[in-house]
Write a protein that holds these residues in place. Sequence first.
Motif, PDB file in Angstrom:
ATOM      1  N   GLN A  33      13.853 -34.050 -20.424  1.00  8.79           N
ATOM      2  CA  GLN A  33      12.944 -32.922 -20.358  1.00  8.79           C
ATOM      3  C   GLN A  33      12.931 -32.133 -21.667  1.00  8.79           C
ATOM      4  OE1 GLN A  33      10.679 -32.264 -18.001  1.00  8.79           O
ATOM      5  NE2 GLN A  33      11.376 -34.230 -17.166  1.00  8.79           N
ATOM      6  N   ASP A  34      14.062 -32.127 -22.378  1.00  9.83           N
ATOM      7  CA  ASP A  34      14.094 -31.460 -23.679  1.00  9.83           C
ATOM      8  C   ASP A  34      13.173 -32.161 -24.676  1.00  9.83           C
ATOM      9  OD1 ASP A  34      16.026 -29.352 -23.196  1.00  9.83           O
ATOM     10  OD2 ASP A  34      17.501 -30.954 -22.996  1.00  9.83           O
ATOM     11  N   LEU A  35      13.097 -33.497 -24.578  1.00 11.24           N
ATOM     12  CA  LEU A  35      12.201 -34.243 -25.461  1.00 11.24           C
ATOM     13  C   LEU A  35      10.745 -33.873 -25.190  1.00 11.24           C
ATOM     14  CD1 LEU A  35      13.738 -37.843 -25.441  1.00 11.24           C
ATOM     15  CD2 LEU A  35      13.907 -36.119 -27.240  1.00 11.24           C
ATOM     16  N   LEU A  44      21.929 -42.251 -19.212  1.00 11.24           N
ATOM     17  CA  LEU A  44      21.382 -41.189 -18.371  1.00 11.24           C
ATOM     18  C   LEU A  44      21.532 -41.512 -16.897  1.00 11.24           C
ATOM     19  CD1 LEU A  44      20.239 -40.451 -21.174  1.00 11.24           C
ATOM     20  CD2 LEU A  44      18.189 -39.648 -20.006  1.00 11.24           C
ATOM     21  N   ASP A  45      21.467 -42.787 -16.557  1.00 12.62           N
ATOM     22  CA  ASP A  45      21.757 -43.237 -15.201  1.00 12.62           C
ATOM     23  C   ASP A  45      22.146 -44.707 -15.282  1.00 12.62           C
ATOM     24  OD1 ASP A  45      19.392 -44.836 -15.180  1.00 12.62           O
ATOM     25  OD2 ASP A  45      18.206 -43.170 -14.441  1.00 12.62           O
ATOM     26  N   PHE A  93       7.722 -43.411 -16.930  1.00 15.90           N
ATOM     27  CA  PHE A  93       8.531 -42.312 -16.405  1.00 15.90           C
ATOM     28  C   PHE A  93       8.527 -41.076 -17.302  1.00 15.90           C
ATOM     29  CE2 PHE A  93      11.275 -45.045 -18.904  1.00 15.90           C
ATOM     30  CZ  PHE A  93      12.079 -44.183 -19.617  1.00 15.90           C
ATOM     31  N   LEU A  94       7.858 -41.154 -18.468  1.00 15.93           N
ATOM     32  CA  LEU A  94       7.746 -39.988 -19.343  1.00 15.93           C
ATOM     33  C   LEU A  94       6.317 -39.451 -19.414  1.00 15.93           C
ATOM     34  CD1 LEU A  94      10.024 -41.042 -22.361  1.00 15.93           C
ATOM     35  CD2 LEU A  94      10.570 -39.494 -20.479  1.00 15.93           C
ATOM     36  N   LEU A  95       5.388 -40.069 -18.694  1.00 13.17           N
ATOM     37  CA  LEU A  95       3.999 -39.637 -18.733  1.00 13.17           C
ATOM     38  C   LEU A  95       3.776 -38.398 -17.858  1.00 13.17           C
ATOM     39  CD1 LEU A  95       1.976 -42.974 -18.485  1.00 13.17           C
ATOM     40  CD2 LEU A  95       1.889 -41.332 -20.368  1.00 13.17           C
TER      41      LEU A  95
END
Length: 411
Positions: free
Chosen positions: A14-16, A41-42, A187-189
Amino acid sequence: MTQLGTTTALPSLQDLLDPRNQADPYPLYSRWRAQAPLARLDDRLMVLTRYEDCAAVLRDGRFGHPEADDPRFAGRRPSLDVLVDEDGRPVRGFLGLNPPDHTRMRALVAQAFTRRRVERLAPRIEELADELFTAMERTPGPVDLIEGLATPLPVAVISELLGVPTEDRHRMLTWSHAVARALVPDFLLPPGAAEQEARARREFTDYLRELVVERRRAPGDDLLSALVTVHDDGDALTENELLATCTLLLIAGHETTVNLIGNGTLALLRHPDQLARLRSDPALTDNAVEELLRYDSPVQLTVRFALQDAEVAGVPVPAGSTLLLLIGAANRDPAAYDHPERLDIGRTPLRHLAFGQGIHFCLGAPLARLETQIALRMLLARAPQVRLADEPEWKDHITLRGLSRLPLSLG
């Protein structure tokens, strides 16, 4: 989040995505690289920030791109599939393929998109840049370099390469902005972006189909005609492969070049010593472009997938893992560069990952370099007093880092 089994308080994905970090993500990258260069991250997602680790993954055949129906990567791969073959299987550009399919398709495209063809474009690129710069010079007050030069120049060049009529260039620009979202992992869209990208891709491919029919009937001297006719021992690109390739060339030939011209110009303006150095020694232009690619890369991240069990820097990476390679962080790795936060247009030896590495090294790199070299030479020669007229504004795109506005006073 862990690094080699050690819990670490670090930035999150989320920081990115946080707009507050768009203007300068590099302190964030530095923290990540220093505290957890291999951050898990996981169970299925790792983030890499060091130069050697990213370069090793890009060269390693165990990491690549999964088939569309591979359940291990559902919802994690970039959105690259719209076209399908007669059996209903997705057809991709070679960026999303592994050998041997990648090898075959890239070899065919490379026959048409040659370095010689790119070099022959130089006089035309200079002519286009001159027209655009003259229009900016006639504009009273500050001008926006992104709107006036950095955007229209690459879109004009890729349009002429593909044989797109002048009156349709504005459509190419709209499609390019939307289709570029395909480079962002699902997953980042943001919500709705995948649908918008898919719709633009369909519109672009429908438009290209009509051009392909015309080029088959009456081939010209453009790249699309060459791609239509290219063959190797009887092999040729299928129509859908041709359309997927042109979609990839639209992104590679336009979006990244816009960002390189804009980011590079801003970096020079913020480092007046390097700007003065380049102005006094134009022979440094080629090397300066390489340093600008390293310093503020147009491509900030890329994704690779572990197709089999592997390891990175001695850390096990199970098959099915997704690896997020932060190219922007790797290009400022102090283990790879002396004083990486410093812009040095004379830096040698100079290596970077801005165009990737290995089999997926950007085929359009020579064209992006040429356009940027021409744009910078013209800017410095014709605007010796150029300066920032206001604060720049950044695009909302996590993968392709670039400016939406760069106000300049040309003096």
